[in-house]
Scaffold this motif. Structure first.
Motif, PDB file in Angstrom:
ATOM      1  N   LEU A 263      -2.240   5.140   7.020  1.00 40.61           N
ATOM      2  CA  LEU A 263      -1.533   5.558   5.797  1.00 40.61           C
ATOM      3  C   LEU A 263      -2.486   6.238   4.826  1.00 40.61           C
ATOM      4  O   LEU A 263      -2.173   7.291   4.260  1.00 40.61           O
ATOM      5  CB  LEU A 263      -0.899   4.350   5.105  1.00 40.61           C
ATOM      6  CG  LEU A 263       0.441   3.870   5.609  1.00 40.61           C
ATOM      7  CD1 LEU A 263       0.853   2.594   4.883  1.00 40.61           C
ATOM      8  CD2 LEU A 263       1.497   4.932   5.432  1.00 40.61           C
ATOM      9  N   LEU A 264      -3.644   5.634   4.631  1.00 40.94           N
ATOM     10  CA  LEU A 264      -4.631   6.220   3.725  1.00 40.94           C
ATOM     11  C   LEU A 264      -5.135   7.562   4.251  1.00 40.94           C
ATOM     12  O   LEU A 264      -5.311   8.510   3.482  1.00 40.94           O
ATOM     13  CB  LEU A 264      -5.791   5.244   3.512  1.00 40.94           C
ATOM     14  CG  LEU A 264      -5.439   4.023   2.661  1.00 40.94           C
ATOM     15  CD1 LEU A 264      -6.437   2.893   2.883  1.00 40.94           C
ATOM     16  CD2 LEU A 264      -5.354   4.409   1.194  1.00 40.94           C
ATOM     17  N   GLY A 265      -5.348   7.656   5.551  1.00 36.96           N
ATOM     18  CA  GLY A 265      -5.764   8.930   6.142  1.00 36.96           C
ATOM     19  C   GLY A 265      -4.712  10.008   5.946  1.00 36.96           C
ATOM     20  O   GLY A 265      -5.025  11.154   5.607  1.00 36.96           O
ATOM     21  N   GLY A 266      -3.439   9.642   6.127  1.00 38.72           N
ATOM     22  CA  GLY A 266      -2.353  10.595   5.904  1.00 38.72           C
ATOM     23  C   GLY A 266      -2.281  11.031   4.453  1.00 38.72           C
ATOM     24  O   GLY A 266      -2.035  12.196   4.143  1.00 38.72           O
ATOM     25  N   PHE A 267      -2.523  10.078   3.541  1.00 38.11           N
ATOM     26  CA  PHE A 267      -2.525  10.380   2.106  1.00 38.11           C
ATOM     27  C   PHE A 267      -3.622  11.396   1.779  1.00 38.11           C
ATOM     28  O   PHE A 267      -3.366  12.425   1.155  1.00 38.11           O
ATOM     29  CB  PHE A 267      -2.726   9.080   1.319  1.00 38.11           C
ATOM     30  CG  PHE A 267      -2.812   9.270  -0.173  1.00 38.11           C
ATOM     31  CD1 PHE A 267      -1.660   9.352  -0.938  1.00 38.11           C
ATOM     32  CD2 PHE A 267      -4.038   9.345  -0.817  1.00 38.11           C
ATOM     33  CE1 PHE A 267      -1.724   9.516  -2.315  1.00 38.11           C
ATOM     34  CE2 PHE A 267      -4.119   9.500  -2.183  1.00 38.11           C
ATOM     35  CZ  PHE A 267      -2.960   9.590  -2.939  1.00 38.11           C
TER      36      PHE A 267
ATOM     37  N   LEU B 182       0.837  -1.206   0.000  1.00 36.44           N
ATOM     38  CA  LEU B 182       0.000   0.000   0.000  1.00 36.44           C
ATOM     39  C   LEU B 182       0.866   1.248   0.000  1.00 36.44           C
ATOM     40  O   LEU B 182       0.581   2.213  -0.716  1.00 36.44           O
ATOM     41  CB  LEU B 182      -0.945   0.003   1.202  1.00 36.44           C
ATOM     42  CG  LEU B 182      -1.834   1.241   1.337  1.00 36.44           C
ATOM     43  CD1 LEU B 182      -2.760   1.405   0.127  1.00 36.44           C
ATOM     44  CD2 LEU B 182      -2.641   1.172   2.634  1.00 36.44           C
ATOM     45  N   ALA B 183       1.942   1.240   0.757  1.00 31.98           N
ATOM     46  CA  ALA B 183       2.848   2.401   0.795  1.00 31.98           C
ATOM     47  C   ALA B 183       3.443   2.662  -0.586  1.00 31.98           C
ATOM     48  O   ALA B 183       3.600   3.822  -0.994  1.00 31.98           O
ATOM     49  CB  ALA B 183       3.951   2.179   1.826  1.00 31.98           C
TER      50      ALA B 183
ATOM     51  N   VAL C  50       3.508  12.455  -0.497  1.00 31.75           N
ATOM     52  CA  VAL C  50       4.247  11.262  -0.074  1.00 31.75           C
ATOM     53  C   VAL C  50       4.740  11.432   1.359  1.00 31.75           C
ATOM     54  O   VAL C  50       4.527  10.567   2.210  1.00 31.75           O
ATOM     55  CB  VAL C  50       5.438  10.984  -1.023  1.00 31.75           C
ATOM     56  CG1 VAL C  50       6.243   9.787  -0.547  1.00 31.75           C
ATOM     57  CG2 VAL C  50       4.959  10.789  -2.444  1.00 31.75           C
ATOM     58  N   VAL C  51       5.380  12.537   1.610  1.00 37.36           N
ATOM     59  CA  VAL C  51       5.899  12.800   2.961  1.00 37.36           C
ATOM     60  C   VAL C  51       4.752  12.855   3.969  1.00 37.36           C
ATOM     61  O   VAL C  51       4.822  12.254   5.040  1.00 37.36           O
ATOM     62  CB  VAL C  51       6.727  14.109   2.986  1.00 37.36           C
ATOM     63  CG1 VAL C  51       7.120  14.475   4.402  1.00 37.36           C
ATOM     64  CG2 VAL C  51       7.958  13.964   2.096  1.00 37.36           C
ATOM     65  N   GLY C  52       3.689  13.552   3.606  1.00 37.83           N
ATOM     66  CA  GLY C  52       2.538  13.671   4.502  1.00 37.83           C
ATOM     67  C   GLY C  52       1.900  12.336   4.802  1.00 37.83           C
ATOM     68  O   GLY C  52       1.551  12.057   5.957  1.00 37.83           O
ATOM     69  N   ALA C  53       1.727  11.499   3.785  1.00 35.95           N
ATOM     70  CA  ALA C  53       1.096  10.194   4.004  1.00 35.95           C
ATOM     71  C   ALA C  53       1.899   9.367   4.995  1.00 35.95           C
ATOM     72  O   ALA C  53       1.340   8.790   5.930  1.00 35.95           O
ATOM     73  CB  ALA C  53       0.954   9.449   2.671  1.00 35.95           C
ATOM     74  N   VAL C  54       3.203   9.331   4.805  1.00 35.71           N
ATOM     75  CA  VAL C  54       4.053   8.512   5.677  1.00 35.71           C
ATOM     76  C   VAL C  54       4.160   9.120   7.074  1.00 35.71           C
ATOM     77  O   VAL C  54       3.938   8.441   8.082  1.00 35.71           O
ATOM     78  CB  VAL C  54       5.452   8.306   5.046  1.00 35.71           C
ATOM     79  CG1 VAL C  54       6.385   7.593   6.009  1.00 35.71           C
ATOM     80  CG2 VAL C  54       5.331   7.534   3.735  1.00 35.71           C
ATOM     81  N   VAL C  55       4.470  10.399   7.151  1.00 36.37           N
ATOM     82  CA  VAL C  55       4.668  11.037   8.454  1.00 36.37           C
ATOM     83  C   VAL C  55       3.368  11.076   9.255  1.00 36.37           C
ATOM     84  O   VAL C  55       3.340  10.685  10.425  1.00 36.37           O
ATOM     85  CB  VAL C  55       5.272  12.454   8.289  1.00 36.37           C
ATOM     86  CG1 VAL C  55       5.274  13.209   9.595  1.00 36.37           C
ATOM     87  CG2 VAL C  55       6.684  12.362   7.712  1.00 36.37           C
ATOM     88  N   LEU C  56       2.289  11.553   8.633  1.00 34.44           N
ATOM     89  CA  LEU C  56       1.012  11.592   9.355  1.00 34.44           C
ATOM     90  C   LEU C  56       0.551  10.193   9.727  1.00 34.44           C
ATOM     91  O   LEU C  56       0.022   9.974  10.826  1.00 34.44           O
ATOM     92  CB  LEU C  56      -0.056  12.290   8.514  1.00 34.44           C
ATOM     93  CG  LEU C  56       0.097  13.796   8.341  1.00 34.44           C
ATOM     94  CD1 LEU C  56      -0.944  14.322   7.356  1.00 34.44           C
ATOM     95  CD2 LEU C  56      -0.026  14.507   9.676  1.00 34.44           C
ATOM     96  N   GLY C  57       0.745   9.232   8.804  1.00 31.88           N
ATOM     97  CA  GLY C  57       0.368   7.856   9.098  1.00 31.88           C
ATOM     98  C   GLY C  57       1.075   7.333  10.339  1.00 31.88           C
ATOM     99  O   GLY C  57       0.445   6.763  11.235  1.00 31.88           O
TER     100      GLY C  57
END
Length: 184
Positions: A169-173, A119-120, A135-142
């Motif tokens: 991860l999806l929420g961060g995305f 998924l990542a 990309v950064v937001g999805a990973v960091v927020l996730g």
């Protein structure tokens, strides 16, 4: 019960909340990103996000039947974006390799499952075609929100801090996509 053999009332019950959520995510993607080829991966993710979150939250797995096609859709979007603009998508490819490598290391270390790593990779390819901030937001927020949820779960329930990581991860995305207009 396998998802292909669910009784009709269960399918209707899931569709009742998943279809409006998927439609809202499609609208967010189109409004923020605009109509362009790179959007293909985001549109696919909008359609499968509700079901991925539901399955991962209830079964702690991300079905290959929903995750793996995302690589193809995001790849098609990036490729057609490249053909339309003439710009080689080096950022998208680099982000996908780096994020995939990082998540594979975490999988090997026993920190999460392969579904999360796949998924990542999809999120990195689809997100980088829009902006590296996604990309950064999805990973960091996730990781931040999932870490907070795991700590809360440990404090309240005790025992295991195991959580389904896909929804985070999806929420961060999607939070990163939604925040793009405010980030420049």
């Amino acid at each position: 019960m396998p998802s292909s053999r669910r009784p009709l009332p269960t399918l209707i019950r899931h569709a009742a909340w998943q279809a409006p959520l998927a439609a809202a995510l499609v609208v967010i993607a189109v409004v923020v990103v605009g109509w362009r080829f790179d959007l293909v991966g985001c549109l696919y993710l909008a359609l499968v996000t509700p079901e991925l979150c539901r399955v991962d939250a209830s079964e702690h797995r991300l079905p290959n039947a929903l995750v793996v096609p995302g690589i193809g859709f995001a790849g098609v979007g990036v490729t057609f974006g490249w053909l339309a603009t003439g710009e080689v998508p080096v950022d998208a490819l680099f982000a996908t390799v780096v994020v995939s490598g990082f998540f594979l290391l975490v999988v090997v270390a026993g920190g999460m499952g392969m579904g999360d790593a796949k998924l990542a990779a999809v999120l990195a390819l689809a997100g980088a075609s829009v902006s590296m901030l996604v990309v950064v937001g999805a990973v960091v927020l996730g990781f931040i929100v999932a870490g907070g949820a795991a700590v809360f779960r440990l404090a309240v329930r005790g025992g295991s801090g195991d959580i389904a990581f896909g929804p985070y991860l999806l929420g961060g995305f999607w939070a990163s996509i939604g925040a793009l207009p405010f980030l420049g």
